[in-house]
Scaffold this motif. Structure first.
Motif: not given
Length: 163
Positions: A81-89, A126-140
């Motif tokens: 997610s950190i590198v993902g946000i870097n795309i928009f940057y 199913g290795k992660i839930t949508a909730w975990i994905a959202v929380l990880c996305s917020l990291t970026g």
């Protein structure tokens, strides 16, 4: 070699490729950044950039060095997610400066597909839930906000010391 192992290995490699584009070939990221963010330009220097990128690469290596536990996947997603946000940057910076942002090409052709596929894969299996994905996305998002305000704090401190 399974998909998780491949994703774990591709993240640090993609960060290294991105750093090559920013700082080696064609390079010029530091000068470009100072034009893009003049309000914090005094806080940005090669040492800060080196430390930031060493921590990013080192953190992303964690996935390779550990097993496929949920915690390791969460760490991978957080760094993705950190590198993902870097795309928009890089897109925003190129648009606002009307110039090429060193790192834009690898952001689009390396980071973007890796981050999208990585999130898709870990969610769809199913290795992660949508909730975990959202929380990880917020990291970026949070990392960019914290870095920016830390640079603003450093500039204020520098200005006080120079008075």
């Amino acid at each position: 070699m399974n998909t998780t192992t491949v994703l774990f290995g591709l993240l640090p490699l993609s960060i290294i490729l991105h750093n090559i584009e920013e700082f080696v070939y064609p390079g010029g990221f530091l000068d470009w950044y100072k034009k893009y963010k003049p309000e914090i330009a005094d806080s940005i220097n090669p040492k800060i950039l080196a430390i930031t990128n060493i921590l990013l690469i080192g953190g992303s290596l964690n996935s390779i060095l550990n097993n496929e536990s949920v915690l390791t996947i969460i760490l991978w997603l957080a760094f993705a997610s950190i590198v993902g946000i870097n795309i928009f940057y890089h897109i925003q910076g190129s648009f606002l400066t009307k110039s090429y942002s060193p790192g834009l090409i690898t952001s689009l052709i390396v980071y973007l597909p890796l981050v999208i596929y990585g999130y898709y894969y870990f969610l769809s299996t199913g290795k992660i839930t949508a909730w975990i994905a959202v929380l990880c996305s917020l990291t970026g998002i949070l990392s960019q906000i914290l870095l920016y305000y830390n640079h603003k704090r450093r500039v204020r401190k520098m200005n006080l010391l120079n008075k």
